[in-house]
Design an enzyme around this catalytic site. Structure first.
Site, PDB file in Angstrom:
ATOM      1  N   ARG A  22       0.868  -1.367   0.064  1.00  0.00           N
ATOM      2  CA  ARG A  22       0.089  -0.022  -0.195  1.00  0.00           C
ATOM      3  C   ARG A  22       0.945   1.302  -0.213  1.00  0.00           C
ATOM      4  NH1 ARG A  22      -4.754  -2.055   4.304  1.00  0.00           N
ATOM      5  NH2 ARG A  22      -6.149  -2.702   2.479  1.00  0.00           N
ATOM      6  N   LYS A  24     -17.535 -16.564   4.698  1.00  0.00           N
ATOM      7  CA  LYS A  24     -18.797 -16.585   4.934  1.00  0.00           C
ATOM      8  C   LYS A  24     -19.765 -16.153   3.628  1.00  0.00           C
ATOM      9  CE  LYS A  24     -18.931 -16.184   9.690  1.00  0.00           C
ATOM     10  NZ  LYS A  24     -19.198 -15.325  10.813  1.00  0.00           N
ATOM     11  N   GLY A  73      -8.393  -7.838   0.655  1.00  0.00           N
ATOM     12  CA  GLY A  73      -7.189  -7.813   1.563  1.00  0.00           C
ATOM     13  C   GLY A  73      -6.554  -9.223   1.310  1.00  0.00           C
ATOM     14  N   GLY A 133     -13.304  -4.084   1.398  1.00  0.00           N
ATOM     15  CA  GLY A 133     -14.732  -3.619   1.135  1.00  0.00           C
ATOM     16  C   GLY A 133     -14.961  -2.595   0.283  1.00  0.00           C
TER      17      GLY A 133
HETATM   18  P1  AMP Z   1     -12.955 -12.831   3.372  1.00  0.00           P
HETATM   19  O1  AMP Z   1     -12.631 -11.903   4.132  1.00  0.00           O
HETATM   20  O2  AMP Z   1     -14.426 -13.106   3.710  1.00  0.00           O
HETATM   21  O3  AMP Z   1     -12.716 -12.833   1.980  1.00  0.00           O
HETATM   22  O4  AMP Z   1     -12.323 -14.309   4.152  1.00  0.00           O
HETATM   23  C1  AMP Z   1     -10.793 -14.562   4.059  1.00  0.00           C
HETATM   24  C2  AMP Z   1     -10.726 -15.410   5.152  1.00  0.00           C
HETATM   25  O5  AMP Z   1     -11.295 -16.938   4.663  1.00  0.00           O
HETATM   26  C3  AMP Z   1      -9.434 -15.953   5.100  1.00  0.00           C
HETATM   27  O6  AMP Z   1      -8.727 -15.623   6.118  1.00  0.00           O
HETATM   28  C4  AMP Z   1      -9.405 -17.411   5.012  1.00  0.00           C
HETATM   29  O7  AMP Z   1      -8.507 -18.296   5.913  1.00  0.00           O
HETATM   30  C5  AMP Z   1     -10.650 -17.834   5.111  1.00  0.00           C
HETATM   31  N1  AMP Z   1     -11.129 -19.071   4.595  1.00  0.00           N
HETATM   32  C6  AMP Z   1     -11.184 -19.614   3.423  1.00  0.00           C
HETATM   33  N2  AMP Z   1     -11.537 -20.785   3.225  1.00  0.00           N
HETATM   34  C7  AMP Z   1     -12.019 -21.280   4.382  1.00  0.00           C
HETATM   35  C8  AMP Z   1     -12.674 -22.454   4.995  1.00  0.00           C
HETATM   36  N3  AMP Z   1     -12.651 -23.373   4.307  1.00  0.00           N
HETATM   37  N4  AMP Z   1     -12.898 -22.348   6.384  1.00  0.00           N
HETATM   38  C9  AMP Z   1     -12.831 -21.467   7.280  1.00  0.00           C
HETATM   39  N5  AMP Z   1     -12.099 -20.165   6.673  1.00  0.00           N
HETATM   40  C10 AMP Z   1     -11.993 -20.123   5.343  1.00  0.00           C
END
Ligand code: AMP
Length: 418
Positions: free
Chosen positions: A35, A220, A376, A399
């Site tokens: 960044r 999620k 990120g 975001g």
């Molecule tokens: P996000 O900020 O929603 O894009 O989530 C990113 C995070 O999702 C990362 O820190 C990953 O470790 C986590 N992640 C990816 N796959 C999985 C999984 N199967 N179970 C739990 N966390 C996950």
């Protein structure tokens, strides 16, 4: 709208909102300077055309003036990348910052302390008791909004021109990202980071070369639902992976063991499946998963089909079949948008799925595809694999990128354009 390319900065002090919210290790060393490097062209442009620079940013989520979130930790990194001395103001609000700004000579650079040391940056009250009444909350909010006006006025008084180059916080209507722009009706503009980000996303969403695929991972469904729906209006195909996989599988009656499963999202997941079918959008899921016994870096790991994950295991990465499938479908794309790792890539044992996806995107890019990596975590993954310069564009915004793609007006963008 004024442009940084044609604006005459000679003798002017430019206050630049940068995004220096970078990760630090336990010795306060910058572990990823992406960044900061991104902001260098904007800063250099102002200096080269005779101006001086006041840098302002936030770092982390401090609750007040917390030393561990001080921007003093990153001064030497900024100096190294700029090749120029950076004077540190010690605060963002107060006589010292004002004096330093007043004395600034063309070619000089100063940096304010973490803006979020003051609640006025975000305009949200701090330290409210848990049992505060609604009336108390409302009074505290009014008070901080009132003093926010003074903070904004103070920041604006430091400079002659305002540049917003912090795409990562453009979705926030904070003092430094949006409100300050009102003080510079004829002297406000985007920096190069902002211009590049907006162009990359506008190109991808407005006029993508086909086939256009989006790859969405992360933890999620609940945080990705709006973007999935928005992207379904544009893409030809969609990979849904990461923790989301299991919610979709469970919604269809599969047993996903101890994997992440947002039950309340099942109806929406089924709706998405139906909508994709109606629109003729191809959806890809990994048929198998590399599972762990517990959520830790050195847990035992084993592959199962997603529909057969035993109760004591949880899906933490895509499996061998998933890697093969995703690699095949990604490499023939002409436009790729990737947001969210497909596994828990922070743990080496569960990083190979995300690595395979990154490799396939790199291959598609080398065959002429435009690849936009956003969020990120996906950028962190691409950096971890040292592949950042082999994709078309790495977005600095998480975001903000998602909200811009969702079609929302970002306050930081609107404040410059209006
Ligand atoms: P996000 O900020 O929603 O894009 O989530 C990113 C995070 O999702 C990362 O820190 C990953 O470790 C986590 N992640 C990816 N796959 C999985 C999984 N199967 N179970 C739990 N966390 C996950």
């Amino acid at each position: 709208m004024k442009s940084i390319d044609s604006y005459d900065f000679s003798g002017k002090r430019a206050i630049i909102r940068v995004d220096f919210n970078v990760p630090l290790d336990s010795n306060f060393h910058v572990t990823d300077d992406t960044r900061i490097r991104a902001a260098v062209p904007t800063i250099k442009k102002v200096l080269a055309s005779g101006g001086s620079v006041i840098l302002m940013s936030h770092l982390g989520r401090p609750k007040g003036s917390e030393e561990k979130y001080s921007l003093s930790h990153i001064v030497s990194t900024v100096e190294g990348l700029l090749g120029t001395k950076v004077m540190f103001a010690g605060d963002s609000w107060g006589e010292k910052a004002a004096e330093m700004a007043r004395d600034l000579k063309p070619g000089q650079v100063m940096m304010l302390e973490n803006l979020r040391f003051h609640p006025e940056e975000e305009g949200k009250p701090r330290g409210l008791a848990d049992d505060a009444t609604d009336a108390e909350k409302s009074a505290a909010k009014s008070a901080v909004k009132e003093s926010q006006k003074k903070f904004v006025k103070h920041l604006a008084s430091l400079a002659d021109v305002y540049i917003n180059d912090a795409f990562g916080t453009a979705h926030r209507a904070h003092a430094s990202t949006a409100l300050i722009a009102d003080y510079f009706p004829n002297d406000k503009m985007f920096g190069y980071v902002m211009m590049g980000e907006l162009k990359a996303i506008d190109d991808v969403m407005g006029n993508p070369q086909r086939p256009f695929m989006a790859i969405l991972g992360g933890a999620k469904v609940s945080t990705k639902i709006v973007i999935i729906e928005k992207l379904m209006e544009k893409v030809d195909s969609l990979i849904l992976a990461g923790g989301m996989t299991y919610t979709f599988a469970a919604a269809q009656g599969q047993d996903v063991g101890g994997s992440m499963n947002e039950k309340e999202m099942h109806p929406l997941a089924l709706e998405i499946l139906e909508k994709a079918q109606k629109k003729g959008i191809k959806l890809y899921f990994s048929p198998d998963a590399l599972c762990g016994k517990e959520f830790s870096a050195d847990t035992e790991a084993k592959e199962f089909l997603v529909k057969e994950i035993p109760a004591e295991w949880e899906g933490m990465d895509i499996g061998t079949q998933g890697k093969k499938l995703f690699t095949e479908v990604i490499k023939d794309q002409k436009t790729i948008l990737w947001n969210g790792p497909v596994g828990v890539f922070e743990f080496d044992k569960f990083a190979s799925g995300t690595r395979a996806v990154a490799d396939a995107i790199v291959e598609a890019t080398s065959r002429g595809a435009f690849s936009l990596i956003g969020g990120g975590d996906s950028v962190a993954a691409i950096n971890k694999f040292s592949l950042a310069d082999k994709v078309s564009y790495n977005s600095t915004g998480g975001g903000a990128l998602l909200e811009y793609i969702e079609g929302k007006e970002l306050p930081g963008v609107a404040a410059i354009r209006k």
